[in-house]
Motif scaffolding. Structure first.
Motif, PDB file in Angstrom:
ATOM      1  N   THR A  13      44.329  21.502  46.041  1.00  0.00           N
ATOM      2  CA  THR A  13      45.479  21.877  46.815  1.00  0.00           C
ATOM      3  C   THR A  13      45.685  20.880  48.137  1.00  0.00           C
ATOM      4  N   THR A  14      46.644  20.777  48.767  1.00  0.00           N
ATOM      5  CA  THR A  14      46.615  20.296  50.102  1.00  0.00           C
ATOM      6  C   THR A  14      46.707  21.283  51.309  1.00  0.00           C
ATOM      7  N   ARG A  15      46.694  22.477  50.791  1.00  0.00           N
ATOM      8  CA  ARG A  15      46.846  23.729  51.675  1.00  0.00           C
ATOM      9  C   ARG A  15      46.077  24.769  51.466  1.00  0.00           C
ATOM     10  N   PRO A  16      44.733  24.689  51.652  1.00  0.00           N
ATOM     11  CA  PRO A  16      44.130  25.669  51.001  1.00  0.00           C
ATOM     12  C   PRO A  16      44.070  27.169  51.553  1.00  0.00           C
ATOM     13  N   ALA A  17      44.016  26.947  52.847  1.00  0.00           N
ATOM     14  CA  ALA A  17      44.331  28.422  53.483  1.00  0.00           C
ATOM     15  C   ALA A  17      45.423  28.953  53.078  1.00  0.00           C
ATOM     16  N   GLU A  18      46.654  28.352  53.037  1.00  0.00           N
ATOM     17  CA  GLU A  18      48.084  28.983  52.623  1.00  0.00           C
ATOM     18  C   GLU A  18      47.799  29.475  51.319  1.00  0.00           C
ATOM     19  N   LEU A  19      47.303  28.774  50.492  1.00  0.00           N
ATOM     20  CA  LEU A  19      47.396  29.087  48.695  1.00  0.00           C
ATOM     21  C   LEU A  19      46.328  30.412  48.870  1.00  0.00           C
ATOM     22  N   ARG A  20      45.410  30.506  49.537  1.00  0.00           N
ATOM     23  CA  ARG A  20      44.336  31.658  49.305  1.00  0.00           C
ATOM     24  C   ARG A  20      44.933  32.804  49.789  1.00  0.00           C
ATOM     25  N   ASP A  21      45.850  32.779  50.940  1.00  0.00           N
ATOM     26  CA  ASP A  21      46.579  33.869  51.573  1.00  0.00           C
ATOM     27  C   ASP A  21      47.459  34.244  50.578  1.00  0.00           C
ATOM     28  N   TRP A  22      48.023  33.378  49.766  1.00  0.00           N
ATOM     29  CA  TRP A  22      49.269  33.987  48.787  1.00  0.00           C
ATOM     30  C   TRP A  22      48.578  34.645  47.877  1.00  0.00           C
ATOM     31  N   TYR A  23      47.305  33.966  47.066  1.00  0.00           N
ATOM     32  CA  TYR A  23      46.785  34.695  46.203  1.00  0.00           C
ATOM     33  C   TYR A  23      46.213  35.872  46.388  1.00  0.00           C
ATOM     34  N   ARG A  24      45.716  36.127  47.484  1.00  0.00           N
ATOM     35  CA  ARG A  24      45.435  37.492  47.943  1.00  0.00           C
ATOM     36  C   ARG A  24      46.332  38.498  47.882  1.00  0.00           C
ATOM     37  N   ARG A  25      47.440  38.234  48.475  1.00  0.00           N
ATOM     38  CA  ARG A  25      48.561  38.949  48.741  1.00  0.00           C
ATOM     39  C   ARG A  25      49.282  39.308  47.387  1.00  0.00           C
ATOM     40  N   ALA A  26      49.441  38.370  46.502  1.00  0.00           N
ATOM     41  CA  ALA A  26      50.094  38.424  45.058  1.00  0.00           C
ATOM     42  C   ALA A  26      49.247  39.232  44.140  1.00  0.00           C
ATOM     43  N   LEU A  27      47.979  38.754  44.074  1.00  0.00           N
ATOM     44  CA  LEU A  27      46.925  39.202  42.954  1.00  0.00           C
ATOM     45  C   LEU A  27      45.655  39.972  43.473  1.00  0.00           C
ATOM     46  N   ALA A  28      45.426  40.112  44.639  1.00  0.00           N
ATOM     47  CA  ALA A  28      44.043  40.622  45.283  1.00  0.00           C
ATOM     48  C   ALA A  28      44.162  41.284  46.540  1.00  0.00           C
ATOM     49  N   PRO A  29      45.229  41.998  46.539  1.00  0.00           N
ATOM     50  CA  PRO A  29      45.546  42.587  47.822  1.00  0.00           C
ATOM     51  C   PRO A  29      44.328  43.037  48.752  1.00  0.00           C
ATOM     52  N   GLY A  30      43.224  43.807  47.840  1.00  0.00           N
ATOM     53  CA  GLY A  30      42.128  44.493  48.480  1.00  0.00           C
ATOM     54  C   GLY A  30      41.115  43.502  48.758  1.00  0.00           C
ATOM     55  N   TYR A  31      41.061  42.312  48.423  1.00  0.00           N
ATOM     56  CA  TYR A  31      39.839  41.361  48.407  1.00  0.00           C
ATOM     57  C   TYR A  31      39.814  40.899  49.671  1.00  0.00           C
ATOM     58  N   GLN A  32      38.735  40.755  50.159  1.00  0.00           N
ATOM     59  CA  GLN A  32      38.132  40.264  51.619  1.00  0.00           C
ATOM     60  C   GLN A  32      37.269  39.208  51.363  1.00  0.00           C
ATOM     61  N   GLY A  33      36.999  38.291  52.633  1.00  0.00           N
ATOM     62  CA  GLY A  33      36.260  37.337  52.573  1.00  0.00           C
ATOM     63  C   GLY A  33      36.561  35.984  52.209  1.00  0.00           C
ATOM     64  N   GLU A  34      35.896  35.060  52.377  1.00  0.00           N
ATOM     65  CA  GLU A  34      36.162  33.554  52.021  1.00  0.00           C
ATOM     66  C   GLU A  34      35.361  33.595  50.544  1.00  0.00           C
ATOM     67  N   GLY A  35      35.798  32.327  50.194  1.00  0.00           N
ATOM     68  CA  GLY A  35      35.104  31.761  48.818  1.00  0.00           C
ATOM     69  C   GLY A  35      35.881  32.097  47.820  1.00  0.00           C
ATOM     70  N   PRO A  36      35.437  31.967  46.597  1.00  0.00           N
ATOM     71  CA  PRO A  36      36.189  32.591  45.574  1.00  0.00           C
ATOM     72  C   PRO A  36      36.910  33.944  45.336  1.00  0.00           C
ATOM     73  N   ILE A  37      37.967  33.965  44.936  1.00  0.00           N
ATOM     74  CA  ILE A  37      38.696  35.302  44.840  1.00  0.00           C
ATOM     75  C   ILE A  37      38.243  36.014  43.616  1.00  0.00           C
ATOM     76  N   ASP A  38      37.746  37.081  43.539  1.00  0.00           N
ATOM     77  CA  ASP A  38      37.458  37.870  42.093  1.00  0.00           C
ATOM     78  C   ASP A  38      38.810  38.664  41.510  1.00  0.00           C
TER      79      ASP A  38
END
Length: 117
Positions: A13-38
């Motif tokens: 992506t050209t905007r990793p922080a925004e995409l990472r935040d969206w995936y956390r909200r959408a699919l892994a709301p309890g996920y914390q931390g940086e790096g790969p989202i489990d």
């Protein structure tokens, strides 16, 4: 012969922080931390890339499917995260399906397959 097991996917992506935040909200709301989202043992790696456009030009080429046990709960979670629904949620002979896009235009689906007795 050994069959490899998929363990992760990389989203460039050209905007990793925004995409990472969206995936956390959408699919892994309890996920914390940086790096790969489990995502239940399957890792989502989001990486800044210079060789991609801001929006996916061929999003139907690969659709990432998420199999769910409680379709309504996941659908509500995605709606709360502002998911862009491409196809209205529909019941099919094999189960319930919903197709949506992430902020970069990548296609994803949630699926709850029918249990056969």
């Amino acid at each position: 012969m050994t069959t490899p097991k998929p363990g992760s996917i990389l989203l460039g992506t050209t905007r990793p922080a925004e995409l990472r935040d969206w995936y956390r909200r959408a699919l892994a709301p309890g996920y914390q931390g940086e790096g790969p989202i489990d995502l239940g043992g399957f890792l989502l790696v989001i990486e800044q890339r210079e060789d991609v456009q801001p929006r996916n030009g061929e999003p139907g080429r690969m659709i990432l499917n998420f199999h769910v046990d409680d379709f309504d709960a996941v659908e509500a979670q995605l709606r709360a995260a502002g998911a862009d629904w491409l196809v209205p949620v529909e019941d099919r002979s094999s189960g319930r399906f919903g197709t949506f896009a992430d902020p970069d235009g990548n296609y994803l689906q949630i699926i709850q397959f029918k249990q056969h007795a």
